[in-house]
Design an enzyme around this catalytic site. Structure first.
Site, short mmCIF file in Angstrom:
data_model
loop_
_atom_site.label_atom_id
_atom_site.label_comp_id
_atom_site.label_asym_id
_atom_site.label_seq_id
_atom_site.Cartn_x
_atom_site.Cartn_y
_atom_site.Cartn_z
CE1 TYR A 1 56.20 39.40 52.46
CE2 TYR A 1 53.87 38.86 52.57
CZ TYR A 1 55.11 38.74 51.96
OH TYR A 1 55.25 37.97 50.83
NE ARG B 1 37.00 22.93 51.03
CZ ARG B 1 35.84 22.70 50.40
NH1 ARG B 1 35.84 22.18 49.19
NH2 ARG B 1 34.71 22.99 50.97
CG ASP C 1 52.40 38.68 60.73
OD1 ASP C 1 53.06 37.78 61.28
OD2 ASP C 1 52.39 38.87 59.50
#
Ligand SMILES: Cc1ncc(COP(=O)(O)O)c(C=O)c1O
Length: 409
Positions: A128, A75, A200
């Site tokens: 989005y 992780r 984005d």
């Protein structure tokens, strides 16, 4: 035979660095030869998939002076996941890149890390649907004000941002209308008031556009789309300067961590990104031109088509226009459904950016949470079809679409 003692003391070396390619190496060369480093075990040309969640500390934790130089827990860092992160960092021209379990994981980690109670976030009102949903639902619960701005107002970002604004969020080209926004102008406006600009770059990819070079502070991606490129993995990414990235959930504590096998697939796919994008760009351009001339087509949305102003911005900030094309056809939603039914080489499916051509109806998929009136106000015809053209032969796609339209009579 390996002695058990040897297993207990494998003599770990510090994390090897990636090779540095010559400055003159082009984008395809960088994608193939970038992010390489020696494999001391087997000399593998293709980097192995390290599925291990944990890594050996043979002499105990206290003996290690520089923990950061070793892998410890997947992780936190994993050798397989670092490969596509490094390719993307290089391509976007950032100092640092991190991968997440999805595009939404990347975006929420960015938000939760950079925004705090009392801040204001400004975002475009037609991007989005998931991104809009998180901004509208999650942030107000933490005392953050979110202001959505329409396309027209977004042309003058200087009038929208103020000292209160902590973060501005834009897409260009946008999902699903393919509107082009002036990234350099947004970056300048953000700089003037000391706010961060997040872009984005999913639709354009770093092959077609580099927001950081245009002044953006941070770039994020749904790597599920063009970067993965085969509709078979879910991933997200954030790229930017080291000081900013080190603040975006550096230990993966918010939990959006990319699985090493998905990371392996992503690294494998990115080797062909430049080749694929060249074909996506060609197919998008060819089909958008063919559709615009068909009598059954009311409107074609493709980056730069909407106005001379957008064409000027697109030619300034994009190297290619991509494979996304949105189309409104005469006859609304019913005709749209019939049209999709006649297509041979286009799957009716959500998502985008893969080698197979896909078509979706945003009003019924990515933006279905918006009531019909809101969709209309934001310029989304209920029968608007959003195409993601794949890497099929351009002539075949043009023929398939034209014949399907002709069948509508
Ligand atoms: C432009 C854009 N950004 C972000 C996302 C979210 O990415 P993901 O589905 O990988 O979470 C999407 C998904 O469709 C998208 O189209």
């Amino acid at each position: 035979m390996t002695d058990l003692d040897e297993l207990q003391d494998p003599g770990r070396r510090p994390r090897p660095r990636f090779t540095v390619l010559p400055e003159w190496a082009g984008v395809s060369t960088r994608l193939v030869h970038g992010a390489q480093r020696p494999d001391y075990n087997a000399g593998a040309v293709v980097p192995p998939v390290y599925r291990s969640t944990t890594f050996h500390f043979p002499s105990g934790f206290s003996e290690v002076t520089d923990r950061e130089s070793l892998y410890e827990y997947t992780r936190l860092a994993n050798p397989t996941t670092e490969v596509p992160a490094e390719l993307l960092r290089d391509l976007e021209g950032g100092e640092s890149a991190r991968l997440f379990a999805s595009g939404m994981g990347a975006f929420t980690s960015l938000l939760l890390s950079l925004v705090r109670t009392g801040d204001e976030v400004v975002a475009l009102d037609m991007i989005y649907g998931g991104t809009m949903g998180v901004l509208a639902d999650l942030l107000p619960r933490f005392g953050v004000t979110v202001r959505f701005v329409n396309e027209r107002d977004a042309r003058e970002p200087e009038k929208l941002l103020s000292e209160k604004t902590r973060l501005a969020v834009i897409e260009s080209p946008t999902n699903p209308l393919l509107t082009v926004h002036d990234i350099a102008r947004w970056a300048k406006a953000a700089d003037a008031v000391g706010c961060l600009l997040a872009v984005d770059n999913t639709f354009a990819t770093p092959i077609n556009q580099n927001p950081l070079a245009l002044g953006a502070d941070v770039v994020y991606h749904s790597a599920t789309k063009y970067l993965g490129g085969h509709s078979d993995l879910t991933a997200g990414a954030v790229v930017g300067p080291q000081d900013l990235l080190s603040r975006i959930d550096p230990r993966g504590d918010y939990g959006s961590v990319l699985d090493p096998f998905a990371a392996y697939l992503l690294g494998r796919s990115m080797k062909t990104l430049a080749l694929r994008m060249a074909r996506h760009n060609e197919n998008g351009r060819r089909v958008s031109e063919a559709l615009a001339n068909h009598p059954r087509v009311r409107e074609v949305r493709y980056p730069g088509r909407a106005s001379a102003e957008e064409e000027e911005i697109a030619s300034r900030q994009m190297r290619g226009r991509g494979g996304m094309v949105s189309v409104a056809i005469e006859g609304g939603a019913a005709a749209a459904e019939q049209f999709l039914h006649h297509l041979r080489f286009v799957h009716v499916a959500s998502s985008l950016g893969g080698v197979d051509s896909l078509a979706s109806v945003p009003g019924l998929t990515s933006h279905r949470h918006l009531p019909p009136k809101e969709l209309e106000r934001r310029g989304i015809d209920p029968g608007l079809i959003r195409f993601s053209f794949g890497i099929e032969d351009p002539d075949d796609l043009v023929r398939d679409l034209t014949e399907a339209l002709d069948q509508l009579g």
